[in-house]
Write a protein that holds these residues in place. Structure first.
Motif, PDB file in Angstrom:
ATOM      1  N   GLN A  29      -6.058  -1.789  -0.911  1.00 60.01           N
ATOM      2  CA  GLN A  29      -5.933  -2.332   0.452  1.00 60.01           C
ATOM      3  C   GLN A  29      -6.563  -3.624   0.383  1.00 60.01           C
ATOM      4  O   GLN A  29      -6.193  -4.487   0.947  1.00 60.01           O
ATOM      5  N   LEU A  30      -7.576  -3.607  -0.100  1.00 56.78           N
ATOM      6  CA  LEU A  30      -8.607  -5.022  -0.012  1.00 56.78           C
ATOM      7  C   LEU A  30      -7.919  -6.033  -0.813  1.00 56.78           C
ATOM      8  O   LEU A  30      -7.797  -7.247  -0.688  1.00 56.78           O
ATOM      9  N   PHE A  36       0.694  -1.355  -0.155  1.00 49.89           N
ATOM     10  CA  PHE A  36       0.076   0.069  -0.023  1.00 49.89           C
ATOM     11  C   PHE A  36       0.960   1.263  -0.171  1.00 49.89           C
ATOM     12  O   PHE A  36       0.689   2.153  -0.661  1.00 49.89           O
ATOM     13  N   TYR A  37       1.973   1.166   0.754  1.00 48.48           N
ATOM     14  CA  TYR A  37       2.906   2.279   0.794  1.00 48.48           C
ATOM     15  C   TYR A  37       4.266   1.958   0.087  1.00 48.48           C
ATOM     16  O   TYR A  37       4.942   0.706   0.521  1.00 48.48           O
ATOM     17  N   ARG A  38       4.713   2.797  -0.737  1.00 55.51           N
ATOM     18  CA  ARG A  38       6.066   2.332  -1.352  1.00 55.51           C
ATOM     19  C   ARG A  38       7.256   2.230  -0.359  1.00 55.51           C
ATOM     20  O   ARG A  38       8.178   1.509  -0.598  1.00 55.51           O
ATOM     21  N   HIS A  39       7.224   2.814   0.886  1.00 57.92           N
ATOM     22  CA  HIS A  39       8.193   2.603   1.781  1.00 57.92           C
ATOM     23  C   HIS A  39       8.232   1.048   2.225  1.00 57.92           C
ATOM     24  O   HIS A  39       9.201   0.783   2.758  1.00 57.92           O
ATOM     25  N   ILE A  48      -9.333  10.784   2.748  1.00 58.35           N
ATOM     26  CA  ILE A  48     -10.051   9.386   2.644  1.00 58.35           C
ATOM     27  C   ILE A  48     -11.215   9.737   3.806  1.00 58.35           C
ATOM     28  O   ILE A  48     -12.256   8.994   3.608  1.00 58.35           O
ATOM     29  N   ILE A 105      -9.522   8.644  -5.282  1.00 51.51           N
ATOM     30  CA  ILE A 105      -8.769   8.459  -4.213  1.00 51.51           C
ATOM     31  C   ILE A 105      -9.342   7.258  -3.180  1.00 51.51           C
ATOM     32  O   ILE A 105      -8.697   6.350  -2.825  1.00 51.51           O
ATOM     33  N   THR A 106     -10.568   7.482  -3.111  1.00 52.15           N
ATOM     34  CA  THR A 106     -11.312   6.685  -2.189  1.00 52.15           C
ATOM     35  C   THR A 106     -11.455   5.267  -2.822  1.00 52.15           C
ATOM     36  O   THR A 106     -11.086   4.165  -2.186  1.00 52.15           O
ATOM     37  N   ALA A 107     -11.842   5.061  -3.802  1.00 50.02           N
ATOM     38  CA  ALA A 107     -11.995   3.778  -4.643  1.00 50.02           C
ATOM     39  C   ALA A 107     -10.842   3.383  -4.897  1.00 50.02           C
ATOM     40  O   ALA A 107     -10.588   1.982  -4.612  1.00 50.02           O
ATOM     41  N   LEU A 128     -12.976   1.149   4.259  1.00 45.59           N
ATOM     42  CA  LEU A 128     -11.746   1.214   4.322  1.00 45.59           C
ATOM     43  C   LEU A 128     -11.240   1.301   5.898  1.00 45.59           C
ATOM     44  O   LEU A 128     -11.325   2.431   6.067  1.00 45.59           O
ATOM     45  N   PRO A 176      12.537   3.075  -3.308  1.00 48.66           N
ATOM     46  CA  PRO A 176      12.929   3.947  -2.243  1.00 48.66           C
ATOM     47  C   PRO A 176      14.044   3.584  -1.358  1.00 48.66           C
ATOM     48  O   PRO A 176      14.859   4.423  -0.801  1.00 48.66           O
ATOM     49  N   VAL A 203       0.326   8.697  -8.042  1.00 46.54           N
ATOM     50  CA  VAL A 203       0.488   8.233  -6.943  1.00 46.54           C
ATOM     51  C   VAL A 203      -0.415   7.424  -6.009  1.00 46.54           C
ATOM     52  O   VAL A 203       0.109   6.557  -5.221  1.00 46.54           O
ATOM     53  N   LYS A 204      -1.622   7.238  -6.436  1.00 42.63           N
ATOM     54  CA  LYS A 204      -2.462   6.489  -5.743  1.00 42.63           C
ATOM     55  C   LYS A 204      -3.163   5.303  -6.769  1.00 42.63           C
ATOM     56  O   LYS A 204      -4.243   5.173  -6.851  1.00 42.63           O
ATOM     57  N   SER A 238      -7.761   3.707  -3.110  1.00 42.64           N
ATOM     58  CA  SER A 238      -7.084   3.192  -1.930  1.00 42.64           C
ATOM     59  C   SER A 238      -7.924   2.032  -1.334  1.00 42.64           C
ATOM     60  O   SER A 238      -7.400   1.081  -0.938  1.00 42.64           O
ATOM     61  N   THR A 239      -9.192   1.880  -1.482  1.00 41.84           N
ATOM     62  CA  THR A 239     -10.007   0.921  -0.938  1.00 41.84           C
ATOM     63  C   THR A 239      -9.596  -0.446  -1.934  1.00 41.84           C
ATOM     64  O   THR A 239      -9.457  -1.163  -1.195  1.00 41.84           O
TER      65      THR A 239
END
Ligand code: B12
Ligand code: SF4
Lengths: 444, 316
Positions: free
Chosen positions: A250-251, A81-84, B43, A242-244, B5, A313, A283-284, A246-247
């Motif tokens: 994550q899922l 989820f996070y590139r770091h 979010i 961004i909401t869709a 989320l 990174p 980014v997202k 990101s969700t």
């Protein structure tokens, strides 16, 4: 829960027949355990093994290849989820959109831009990815005509945007073997589109408002036999996107919703704020971004952001340390010290080339850190410089013993002189001033 | 089945107040509560949040200011009052960030002029103010003292505290009720350490804004982006020393090669796009304040932030 290689091995047929492309069942099992394999490659799996392995071993986001040949791209197969946490692997394709209402000349012009325009940054060539053709005429012939015109001049990944199965079929006559992406299946037309996609072996976008619906739709498409899917959550606003996305990410990576484990498609040209949407998509978690053809300014910023975000990174882009030549330097030519961070190397190299003064660049191994950073971290020091001069046999190449160091390394100048016995000249801080410096300080 | 989320956050970002209106004893037309979020940027479901805000950067000695920013702003750069006023009325910024570049002059001793400059800017604009003091430790204390005093009651944001020089700025902030920017070089541990140092000399958490240092796009931004994400992530996970709001100040943007050496007819748009792409990405990574030097970028970013906050189909 991820399975261990041995647990997976137990479920495999143990024929060691190599049909999966791996030498043994065990190596195949190890690949699966690393999330890098595809169970469909083994033809002899029983149903039980398929169900157990299917959910846990394939990459959480499917890898989908678009186009063929040199310019083909692969998207998906991301793990974090996070590139770091690790890195992002497959940068989003950016596709310029054209309409089959445009003139063939216009279309050829855009095609040429996508084919030829290259931004070279830190030694890497950055391109746009391909073209998205909208079937705005509504009919099949103009659509097919445009596509064959594009195919005549470029081998680029294409996206065919149409809700008319006839138009798609006609277009695929011209490009069906080149893996174009088909846009888009919804709950009404998915059967027909799956047929078309299967017939040509092309990846397919599914589109729905709402993640629940999207997940249902991907499931139905896989039942029809199409697994190379992308998903378009059909956002209405940047906030929706961004909401869709990101969700979905994550899922998918937690495998909570395997039916959402596909790369995300984003049409930035329909947002009214194209640049914002592109930056956001990069980014997202967008994997394919459609835009109207760009201005130069947007091009540079977008391709640079994409390169930044998709650079590991933990590993800066690096050069091999060594002695590099600018032009054909003779034994009296200047030697300039710098670090092996690619950005530093190419910045300095660019300015040196424009001075037209032949010279040597001595690149020392600071593990990819920039000048200021490596000085701050103590990585750039007199021992490294001394050892590098020896290792790269610099003294055999030149008659003098003078080293020009970066302005930011000035605090090291005394120590470098002591350790090497060379005379140190402190150069300017900004590489842009190197030409002037060489003319004034070196020539005298 | 509905998808939600849920990252299992246990913390939330603290709030910092910038600017004081007359009800709070100041003279600003507005004040902002930045931070406060309990989820990733854009979010969260919070109906109304003010961030991200756009701070327009100006200075009192334009000698070293980017020529691109100077020509985009025009004559107003010659009078810091005009410039501050224009940032509010014409560029439509949310904040003004004043760099006291005149303190960078070599061998400068007498800094008593600083107070007047700050007062002038305060009178020229009703926006809350960020003030960047000196770069020179030997005059720090006096410069921050002057800034603090001139802005007494206005809840300024003072910059910049770093690991090896934070005491004089903290002293001025505490004495006159202002907040501070705490800057560390792109490293979550260093950011945390500086916040601890500030805590130990009694600077409360709600007076700190983290500056994780922003490398320009193409020149370190890849690191800054992840540092911001990590800081935000740790704050939401409940690390109290990292729950402060963040400021993104990509100061090198207009000086990098791609912008500086762009051909004349494209240079302005490249400058704007460079700030714009950086601003969007930084806001998404968690920055609550985005600093900008080209007037044209302000409006574009504002519009994008509105769209980012608007949700028609997908609620967080
Ligand atoms: C990105 C970045 C990082 C990245 C690393 C990137 C990398 N690959 O090096 C990360 C996040 C890892 C990092 C870490 C650190 N960083 Co750092 N980092 C930066 C940043 C933002 C940009 C660096 C960069 O990419 N510059 C671009 C390249 C091209 O610049 P350059 O190599 O210097 O080359 C230029 C000139 O030197 C010249 N030049 C180059 N070679 C030559 C040769 C000759 C002969 C001549 C004449 C000229 C010349 O030409 C180039 C263009 O002008 C800078 C801030 C800044 N504005 O520089 C801080 C900065 C360098 N970092 C800093 C610090 C303190 C650190 C850390 C020590 C902090 C920490 N976290 O512990 C660490 C050290 C690393 C470690 N311990 O491993 C400080 C240094 C302070 C100082 N003045 O000493 C800076 C200045 C930030 C700050 N203001 O606080 N950093
Ligand atoms: S194809 Fe199946 S049976 Fe054959 S080697 Fe691969 S895993 Fe083993």
């Amino acid at each position: 829960m991820a399975l261990k290689a041995l647990d997976i091995y137990k479920l495999l047929p143990k024929k060691n027949c190599k049909e999966c492309g791996d030498p043994t069942c065990l190596t195949f099992a190890m690949k699966l355990a690393g999330g890098k394999g595809d169970i469909d490659l083994c033809p002899y799996l029983d149903e039980n093994a398929k169900t157990v392995l299917g959910a846990t071993t394939r990459p959480p986001i499917r890898l989908v290849k678009l186009g063929v040949g040199e310019r083909s791209i692969s998207v998906g197969e991301e793990f974090v989820f996070y590139r770091h946490e690790k890195t992002f692997y497959h940068q989003p394709g950016i596709f310029f959109s054209v309409s089959d209402n445009d003139t063939i000349d216009q279309i050829k012009k855009v095609t040429t831009i996508v084919r030829d325009e290259t931004l070279t940054r830190v030694g890497v060539d950055l391109h746009f990815s391909g073209l998205a053709i909208r079937n705005e005429s509504g009919s099949a012939d103009p659509f097919a005509r445009v596509i064959s015109a594009i195919e005549e001049i470029a081998d680029l990944p294409l996206i065919l945007i149409s809700d008319n199965p006839n138009a798609l079929n006609n277009a695929l006559v011209h490009c069906g073997t080149y893996r174009p992406l088909i846009y888009a299946a919804d709950s009404e037309n998915y059967k027909v589109l799956c047929e078309i996609s299967k017939k040509h072996g092309c990846p397919l976008v599914v589109k729905a408002s709402g993640l629940e619906k999207l997940a249902q739709l991907t499931k139905m498409c896989t039942k029809e036999g199409v697994t190379d899917l992308l998903i378009d959550p059909h956002p209405q606003t940047l906030g929706d996107f961004i909401t869709a996305s990101s969700t979905i990410r994550q899922l998918a990576i937690t495998r909570m919703a395997p039916d959402l484990g596909y790369p995300v498609f984003y049409d930035a040209s329909k947002t009214g704020q194209q640049d914002a949407a592109i930056a956001l998509g990069i980014v997202k978690y967008a994997s394919v971004i459609i835009t109207d053809p760009f201005s130069t300014a947007s091009t540079k910023a977008a391709l640079t952001l994409r390169q930044n975000i998709y650079t590991d990174p933990q590993k800066p882009i690096q050069m091999n340390p060594g002695l590099y030549r600018i032009g054909s330097p003779n034994k009296d030519a200047p030697v300039l010290l710098t670090v092996n961070f690619s950005l530093t190397f190419f910045t300095l190299e660019g300015y040196l080339e424009s001075t037209r003064i032949p010279c040597f660049m001595l690149i020392v191994d600071t593990e990819g850190l920039s000048v200021l950073t490596s000085v701050a971290a103590g990585k750039l020091n007199e021992t490294l410089v001394r050892d590098s001069i020896k290792k790269f046999e610099v003294e055999n190449e030149i008659n003098h013993r003078k080293l020009i160091i970066p302005g930011y390394a000035a605090p090291l100048s005394g120590r470098i002189e002591e350790a090497t016995g060379w005379k140190v000249l402190v150069g300017p801080r900004d590489a842009a001033e190197i030409g002037e410096f060489l003319i004034q300080e070196w020539k005298k | 089945m509905e998808f939600n989320l849920n990252f299992g956050w246990s913390g939330s970002i603290g709030e910092v107040i910038l600017g004081a209106t007359n009800t709070d004893g100041g003279t600003r037309k507005r004040s902002y509560h930045i931070g406060g979020s309990s989820n990733l940027p854009f979010i969260d479901q919070k109906e109304f949040s003010e961030s991200p805000l756009i701070a327009f950067e100006i200075c009192d000695n334009v000698q070293y200011w980017s020529p691109i920013a100077k020509s985009a702003c025009g004559d107003v750069i010659n009078d810091v009052k005009d410039w501050a006023k224009t940032a509010e009325t014409s560029y439509d910024a949310d904040l003004v960030r004043l760099h006291l570049t005149s303190t960078r002059e070599r061998g400068l001793r007498d800094v008593s002029f600083v107070k007047k400059v700050v007062e002038n800017v305060l009178s020229a604009t009703g926006l809350p103010l960020i003030i960047e003091g000196s770069n020179e430790p030997s005059i720090d204390s006096e410069v921050f003292q002057q800034c603090g005093e001139a802005g007494q009651g206005e809840r300024l944001l003072l910059g910049t505290a770093e690991a090896n020089r934070y005491r004089s700025i903290a002293a001025a902030a505490l004495a006159y009720n202002h907040s501070v920017i705490a800057q560390s070089p792109i490293d979550i541990n260093l950011a945390k350490q500086l916040n601890i140092l500030l805590r130990e000399i009694d600077v409360p958490h709600d007076r700190i804004v983290i500056d994780p240092y922003t490398g320009a796009l193409g020149y370190g931004f890849e690191y800054s982006y992840s540092a911001m994400e990590r800081i935000r992530f740790s704050g939401l996970k409940g690390d109290a020393d990292l729950t402060m709001p963040m400021i993104c100040s990509p100061i090198d943007t207009l000086n990098i090669k791609e912008v500086r050496e762009a051909d004349i007819q494209n240079q302005n748009t490249i400058a704007v796009m460079w700030e714009f792409y950086t601003g969007i990405a930084a806001a998404v990574a968690g920055a609550e304040i985005i600093c900008i030097r080209h007037p044209k970028t302000v409006e574009l970013l504002k519009k994008a932030f509105v769209a980012l906050k608007t949700k028609n189909i997908y609620q967080g």
